[in-house]
Design an enzyme around this catalytic site. Structure first.
Site, PDB file in Angstrom:
ATOM      1  N   LYS A  98       0.840  -1.203   0.000  1.00  0.00           N
ATOM      2  CA  LYS A  98       0.000   0.000   0.000  1.00  0.00           C
ATOM      3  C   LYS A  98       0.871   1.247   0.000  1.00  0.00           C
ATOM      4  O   LYS A  98       1.715   1.426   0.893  1.00  0.00           O
ATOM      5  CB  LYS A  98      -0.861   0.012   1.265  1.00  0.00           C
ATOM      6  CG  LYS A  98      -2.302  -0.379   1.032  1.00  0.00           C
ATOM      7  CD  LYS A  98      -3.094  -0.177   2.298  1.00  0.00           C
ATOM      8  CE  LYS A  98      -4.561  -0.327   2.074  1.00  0.00           C
ATOM      9  NZ  LYS A  98      -5.331  -0.120   3.293  1.00  0.00           N
TER      10      LYS A  98
HETATM   11  O1  G3P Z   1      -9.728   0.451   3.897  1.00  0.00           O
HETATM   12  C1  G3P Z   1      -9.422   1.687   4.439  1.00  0.00           C
HETATM   13  C2  G3P Z   1      -9.865   1.741   5.828  1.00  0.00           C
HETATM   14  O2  G3P Z   1      -9.114   0.949   6.662  1.00  0.00           O
HETATM   15  C3  G3P Z   1     -10.091   3.087   6.366  1.00  0.00           C
HETATM   16  O3  G3P Z   1     -11.309   3.005   6.937  1.00  0.00           O
HETATM   17  O4  G3P Z   1     -13.144   3.594   8.424  1.00  0.00           O
HETATM   18  O5  G3P Z   1     -10.801   4.301   8.986  1.00  0.00           O
HETATM   19  O6  G3P Z   1     -12.013   5.360   7.104  1.00  0.00           O
HETATM   20  P1  G3P Z   1     -11.842   4.137   7.923  1.00  0.00           P
END
Ligand code: G3P
Length: 304
Positions: A98
């Site tokens: 990533k």
């Molecule tokens: O896949 C990306 C993720 O881990 C971020 O998610 O909910 O922290 O925006 P969030």
């Protein structure tokens, strides 16, 4: 649409794989932190290298596991990517690296370092997943640089739009962008009462109208789902092979809507996958069937 599980918690990863519905895993430093903190509470200490190796094994061959780099400069990111790839890919050959689309944080000019790293890694045949994508333009550039996957963060775009609107919301709340569109259209109606051809140029330049039409949008994007849809459409038009992972999924309805866009993958937190199974009428039906089965002495049918 493939489903990846968006977690670094080994227990969740193994459980989700046992349901037969998961095709890969995505992690990020915040998810690794949460998983490690939980593991430390139980076991006292965690060997991170062993732990991440276990994640790769649990996913297994052919099911990608995304691991993120740490630095902001391309040369460092490439070094870190190579280390991660060398260390974990030999386990079952499923590692994706990533790379943030833009590592600028307000200090050094590092806005293009992500692209440089993606490009160099693609030339070294190390597959990348571009993370923190918030616009279709970022996704297009990442794909041109050689990204194997791009991850638009749908939930965070929704957060941003709602925050700018001053709407109070909880992290997993569904964002009803259709409602926002209707509100914005109605508001526009206040200004556009049968304009004559002559009035159109001044209406076009009218700041109040511009403001009314941009309500609930981020650079023309109306929601996280809209972002995913636009990326999918652009990639289809130009036959771009880079896969689209709808990320930052917050609730089942959002997952349904990204599935409708035709995106390749949605990476979904464990709890949101569980939410996708729920319906009051399903629960009610199970209770009723069970009660009737007891009355009918159904267990006699099931004796082996
Ligand atoms: O896949 C990306 C993720 O881990 C971020 O998610 O909910 O922290 O925006 P969030």
């Amino acid at each position: 649409m493939k489903i990846f599980v968006d977690t670094a918690k080994l227990g969740e990863i193994k459980e989700a794989f046992s349901w037969g519905i998961v095709d890969g895993v995505t992690t990020n430093p915040s998810l690794i932190r949460k998983a490690v903190e939980e593991e430390r509470k139980v076991k006292g200490k965690v060997d991170l290298e062993v732990y991440v190796g276990e994640i790769c094994k649990a996913a297994g061959k052919g099911r990608p596991v995304s691991l993120e780099v740490l630095s902001q400069k391309a040369s460092k990111m490439v070094e870190e990517a190579q280390t991660l790839y060398r260390r974990f890919n030999p386990i079952v050959g499923n590692v994706l690296i990533k790379i943030p689309i833009n590592t600028y944080t307000g200090q050094e000019a590092t806005d293009y370092e992500g692209l440089k790293a993606i490009n160099e890694l693609s030339r070294k045949r190390i597959p990348t997943n571009t993370t923190l994508v918030m616009t279709p333009e970022q996704a297009l550039l990442a794909a041109k640089a050689g990204a194997a996957y791009v991850s638009p963060f749908a939930g965070r775009v929704d957060d941003y739009i709602r925050k700018n609107l001053g709407i109070d919301f909880k992290k997993n709340d569904y964002f009803d962008f259709e409602l926002m569109r209707e509100i914005s259209k109605a508001r526009l109606g206040d200004y556009l009462k049968n304009p004559t051809a002559k009035e159109i140029p001044s209406l076009y330049l009218d700041e109040k109208i511009k403001k009314a039409i941009s309500i609930g949008k981020d650079k023309g994007i109306t929601s996280g789902v809209d972002l995913v849809r636009k990326i999918v459409n652009i990639f289809r038009k130009y036959n771009i092979k880079t896969k689209v992972i709808a990320a930052s999924m917050r609730n089942p309805q959002q997952v349904r809507e990204v599935a409708e866009t035709g995106c390749d993958i949605a990476t979904i937190p464990f709890e949101v996958i569980r939410e996708m199974l729920k319906h009051t009428k399903t629960e009610e039906g199970v209770k009723k069937f069970y009660a009737d089965a007891v009355q009918a002495k159904y267990e006699e049918l099931l004796k082996s």
